[in-house]
Design a protein around this motif. Sequence first.
Motif, PDB file in Angstrom:
ATOM      1  N   ARG A 462       0.839  -1.205   0.000  1.00  0.00           N
ATOM      2  CA  ARG A 462       0.000   0.000   0.000  1.00  0.00           C
ATOM      3  C   ARG A 462       0.880   1.263   0.000  1.00  0.00           C
ATOM      4  N   ILE A 463       2.003   1.191   0.699  1.00  0.00           N
ATOM      5  CA  ILE A 463       2.935   2.330   0.704  1.00  0.00           C
ATOM      6  C   ILE A 463       3.458   2.584  -0.708  1.00  0.00           C
ATOM      7  N   ARG A 464       3.806   1.490  -1.404  1.00  0.00           N
ATOM      8  CA  ARG A 464       4.313   1.630  -2.777  1.00  0.00           C
ATOM      9  C   ARG A 464       3.281   2.334  -3.660  1.00  0.00           C
ATOM     10  N   GLU A 465       2.005   1.949  -3.500  1.00  0.00           N
ATOM     11  CA  GLU A 465       0.937   2.563  -4.299  1.00  0.00           C
ATOM     12  C   GLU A 465       0.809   4.057  -3.995  1.00  0.00           C
ATOM     13  N   GLU A 466       0.844   4.402  -2.713  1.00  0.00           N
ATOM     14  CA  GLU A 466       0.721   5.805  -2.324  1.00  0.00           C
ATOM     15  C   GLU A 466       1.884   6.628  -2.877  1.00  0.00           C
ATOM     16  N   ALA A 467       3.105   6.074  -2.781  1.00  0.00           N
ATOM     17  CA  ALA A 467       4.287   6.793  -3.261  1.00  0.00           C
ATOM     18  C   ALA A 467       4.211   7.011  -4.767  1.00  0.00           C
ATOM     19  N   GLU A 468       3.726   5.995  -5.507  1.00  0.00           N
ATOM     20  CA  GLU A 468       3.612   6.123  -6.967  1.00  0.00           C
ATOM     21  C   GLU A 468       2.560   7.154  -7.364  1.00  0.00           C
ATOM     22  N   ARG A 469       1.581   7.394  -6.486  1.00  0.00           N
ATOM     23  CA  ARG A 469       0.579   8.429  -6.755  1.00  0.00           C
ATOM     24  C   ARG A 469       1.077   9.824  -6.398  1.00  0.00           C
ATOM     25  N   GLY A 470       2.293   9.890  -5.857  1.00  0.00           N
ATOM     26  CA  GLY A 470       2.837  11.189  -5.473  1.00  0.00           C
ATOM     27  C   GLY A 470       2.574  11.554  -4.030  1.00  0.00           C
ATOM     28  N   ARG A 471       1.949  10.644  -3.272  1.00  0.00           N
ATOM     29  CA  ARG A 471       1.669  10.906  -1.863  1.00  0.00           C
ATOM     30  C   ARG A 471       2.877  10.540  -1.009  1.00  0.00           C
ATOM     31  N   VAL A 473       4.375   9.194   3.031  1.00  0.00           N
ATOM     32  CA  VAL A 473       4.021   8.210   4.060  1.00  0.00           C
ATOM     33  C   VAL A 473       4.965   8.335   5.252  1.00  0.00           C
ATOM     34  N   TYR A 474       4.402   8.224   6.465  1.00  0.00           N
ATOM     35  CA  TYR A 474       5.194   8.063   7.691  1.00  0.00           C
ATOM     36  C   TYR A 474       5.160   6.605   8.117  1.00  0.00           C
ATOM     37  N   TRP A 475       6.282   6.107   8.603  1.00  0.00           N
ATOM     38  CA  TRP A 475       6.316   4.783   9.258  1.00  0.00           C
ATOM     39  C   TRP A 475       7.014   4.989  10.606  1.00  0.00           C
ATOM     40  N   VAL A 476       6.272   4.800  11.685  1.00  0.00           N
ATOM     41  CA  VAL A 476       6.793   5.108  13.025  1.00  0.00           C
ATOM     42  C   VAL A 476       7.149   3.829  13.771  1.00  0.00           C
ATOM     43  N   CYS A 477       8.354   3.796  14.343  1.00  0.00           N
ATOM     44  CA  CYS A 477       8.826   2.663  15.147  1.00  0.00           C
ATOM     45  C   CYS A 477       9.175   3.151  16.553  1.00  0.00           C
ATOM     46  N   PRO A 478       9.141   2.229  17.537  1.00  0.00           N
ATOM     47  CA  PRO A 478       9.452   2.658  18.906  1.00  0.00           C
ATOM     48  C   PRO A 478      10.933   2.796  19.223  1.00  0.00           C
ATOM     49  N   LEU A 479      11.832   2.087  18.502  1.00  0.00           N
ATOM     50  CA  LEU A 479      13.238   2.045  18.914  1.00  0.00           C
ATOM     51  C   LEU A 479      14.181   2.614  17.870  1.00  0.00           C
ATOM     52  N   ILE A 480      15.402   2.918  18.308  1.00  0.00           N
ATOM     53  CA  ILE A 480      16.437   3.399  17.389  1.00  0.00           C
ATOM     54  C   ILE A 480      17.273   2.225  16.872  1.00  0.00           C
ATOM     55  N   ASP A 481      17.859   1.424  17.759  1.00  0.00           N
ATOM     56  CA  ASP A 481      18.642   0.262  17.324  1.00  0.00           C
ATOM     57  C   ASP A 481      18.729  -0.750  18.454  1.00  0.00           C
ATOM     58  N   GLU A 482      19.559  -1.761  18.281  1.00  0.00           N
ATOM     59  CA  GLU A 482      19.597  -2.870  19.230  1.00  0.00           C
ATOM     60  C   GLU A 482      20.062  -2.469  20.623  1.00  0.00           C
ATOM     61  N   ASP A 563       4.136  19.159  10.075  1.00  0.00           N
ATOM     62  CA  ASP A 563       2.986  19.521   9.238  1.00  0.00           C
ATOM     63  C   ASP A 563       3.365  19.380   7.764  1.00  0.00           C
ATOM     64  N   VAL A 564       3.010  18.230   7.162  1.00  0.00           N
ATOM     65  CA  VAL A 564       3.267  17.989   5.741  1.00  0.00           C
ATOM     66  C   VAL A 564       1.924  17.621   5.099  1.00  0.00           C
ATOM     67  N   PRO A 565       1.234  18.576   4.467  1.00  0.00           N
ATOM     68  CA  PRO A 565      -0.124  18.329   3.957  1.00  0.00           C
ATOM     69  C   PRO A 565      -0.218  17.188   2.952  1.00  0.00           C
ATOM     70  N   ASN A 566       0.895  16.879   2.250  1.00  0.00           N
ATOM     71  CA  ASN A 566       0.855  15.835   1.227  1.00  0.00           C
ATOM     72  C   ASN A 566       0.937  14.424   1.810  1.00  0.00           C
ATOM     73  N   ALA A 567       1.226  14.295   3.121  1.00  0.00           N
ATOM     74  CA  ALA A 567       1.323  12.963   3.749  1.00  0.00           C
ATOM     75  C   ALA A 567      -0.076  12.402   3.966  1.00  0.00           C
ATOM     76  N   SER A 568      -0.323  11.197   3.417  1.00  0.00           N
ATOM     77  CA  SER A 568      -1.680  10.629   3.452  1.00  0.00           C
ATOM     78  C   SER A 568      -1.757   9.280   4.146  1.00  0.00           C
ATOM     79  N   LEU A 569      -0.613   8.712   4.530  1.00  0.00           N
ATOM     80  CA  LEU A 569      -0.625   7.393   5.182  1.00  0.00           C
ATOM     81  C   LEU A 569       0.337   7.401   6.364  1.00  0.00           C
ATOM     82  N   MET A 570      -0.143   6.969   7.511  1.00  0.00           N
ATOM     83  CA  MET A 570       0.672   6.835   8.721  1.00  0.00           C
ATOM     84  C   MET A 570       0.640   5.374   9.144  1.00  0.00           C
ATOM     85  N   VAL A 571       1.803   4.742   9.246  1.00  0.00           N
ATOM     86  CA  VAL A 571       1.907   3.373   9.756  1.00  0.00           C
ATOM     87  C   VAL A 571       2.611   3.435  11.107  1.00  0.00           C
TER      88      VAL A 571
END
Length: 698
Positions: A462-471, A473-482, A563-571
């Motif tokens: 779904r991220i690939r589809e959004e990116a190809e449409r020009g939208r 995406v954020y992907w949020v994780c809890p940690l930095i590294d091991e 604030d990025v108005p073009n961002a349409s998907l948050m994971v």
Amino acid sequence: MPDKSPSTLSIPAKAMLKLGLERDIDLALHLPLRYEDETRLTRVMDLRDGDTAQVEGIVRECRVDLRQRRQLIVKLDDHGAVLLLRFINFYASQQKAWAPGVRLRVRGEARHGFFGREMVHPTVKVVQEDTPLAASLTPVYPTTAGLPQAYLRKAVAAGLARAPLFEVLPPEVVPPGWPSLRESLRFLHHPSPEVSTFTLEDHSHPAWMRLKFEELVAQQVSQRQARMERAHLKAPALVGQPGGLHERLLAVLPFQLTTAQRRVTEEIAADIARPMPMHRLLQGDVGSGKTVVAALAAAVAIDAGWQCALMAPTEILAEQHLRKLVSWLEPLGITVAWLTGSLKSKAKREQLALVASGQAQLVVGTHAVIQDQVEFARLGLALIDEQHRFGVAQRLQLRRKLEDQALEPHLLMMSATPIPRTLAMTYLADLDVSTIDELPPGRTPIVTKVFSDNRREEVIERIREEAERGRQVYWVCPLIDETQESDEAADTRAGRETQRRPPLDLSNVTQTHEELSGALAGQGVGLLHGRLPAAEKAEVMARFSAGELKVLVATTVIEVGVDVPNASLMVIEHAERFGLSQLHQLRGRVGRGSVASVCVLLYSAPLSDQGKARLKAMAETTDGFEIARRDLDIRGPGEFMGSRQSGAALLRFADFGQDEDLVHQAGEAAQVMLERHPHAAQEHVRRWLGGKAEYLKA
């Protein structure tokens, strides 16, 4: 408790200090979690599987069994019916004390074992045939490592006997029919067996009501005292000039204010025009436009010849404010200073000089704004964004810094976490509250979907589809590294408030960045976390804002302000590990333009009850006030209000879901006491809050 240095205290005494049990009144107010009924005996022959009961009998056999694992086996005879007692952990002294012929009274959960009825690790007392049963229910207290229940029960009983539990509340404010404080506490520590355990467990018994009322009155008195104290302080009267900066700013804004924004702007302007300090909370849901309201308040202060300071909890959020405020105010001739912990020495000296000389009319930054070396020429208005994200100690530090001036600045606190009404009536009784209850036009509703992490590949597609449409995406994780160092741990080094660190089994942001970079080759995948140098963070955000990067893999540094108005998907990965308020803030990073937006919450099974409740709430509503209400139910008021650093919950007995009527009664009682019984009011606060009264004012 004797006055000893911690190094000379026994382990139980140290544990009691850890629990805050220092004064006799502290012990008296340390109430049981639950009760055990040791007032009656059950015959062994009447025991059923799953029963928790107390039985008595004669030891017929006591031996150590070595067959499967070493354990102590005791056979207890109650008039011919045998109960097997099984102990995996035991001492040799116990085997000696429980020799054949000894009478034991034991309490535990009965179950059917291979050799008949048995209890595993019951509580055991050696008794005589005429040893009386307990006359009241036996309390089980909240405790900690190194503090056995037997020790704690004796300490509480002694504290209860010594504590000065005379009546402080005037009879006219106590609802009729309730027991006195002394009677209430004695009853709750040792209730009679005839009492309904339901009324004890749900805290509806009159003794509980009296205790909750006393606590709420103390809290309300403290808050009202803070408001009264402030009424005697002086502040600059900040009044904008006709055709001045405030009106010029309104004229150049690229949008129209909403009705709600206009209303709260007028409330704030009326407050700061008075010669007494404003103490106001500006609350509004994610994206409701609090920054422009703050800018208009700052414009009034600057127009009146005073400086304004804006403090945000993270550098990224402070930078967002800086960019907006600079773009609005610098063209109007306003100098804006920038103060954060990451500034180089030379740049910092230059900024401090601008602030001290008064050349900088607006100062924006992080906690660095309240450090000792920062001196304002004429500070008239202080703005604190996301005030609950600062530790209580830091908020107190700001108040004390402002006290050094002859005139107190006005104080406006802002929060995108709306405060439930009952909580505002209690914790914020000394605050005026302005609410932006309307989103700017053009915002699109966000659809929230909850997926198990075994559907990760679908989400990447779904991220690939959004990116190809020009939208974007954020992907949020809890940690930095091991190393398991979260953004919050990085914050600790900079002196900021910390959060609990997630456990090691979580995916981390660097691995996810590598994975998505491979899966989405050519789309531009950025990486952002709290340990990146400030310049690198700024560059990544600038590239994402400009659309050069289609995907931003980040930790919670993007929680607020981005604030990025073009961002349409948050994971949000491992969404079950985030707090409800934090999930709502993260979700608010999308839906800021006209494009339909989606928030995907990925979770790992099994889910805890709290995790299920959080994800359910997120799927069911996007209303910040409803989210706040549920968050309060899940976390409790101390966490919700950012009071964890106070070392203790500010309210221990009252429940905001059940006790709204009591809050009203306590507020009326507090007002009567302050007007007619000021000495009693002071004594009551000292008894209940001690040093915590300052935390309530922070």
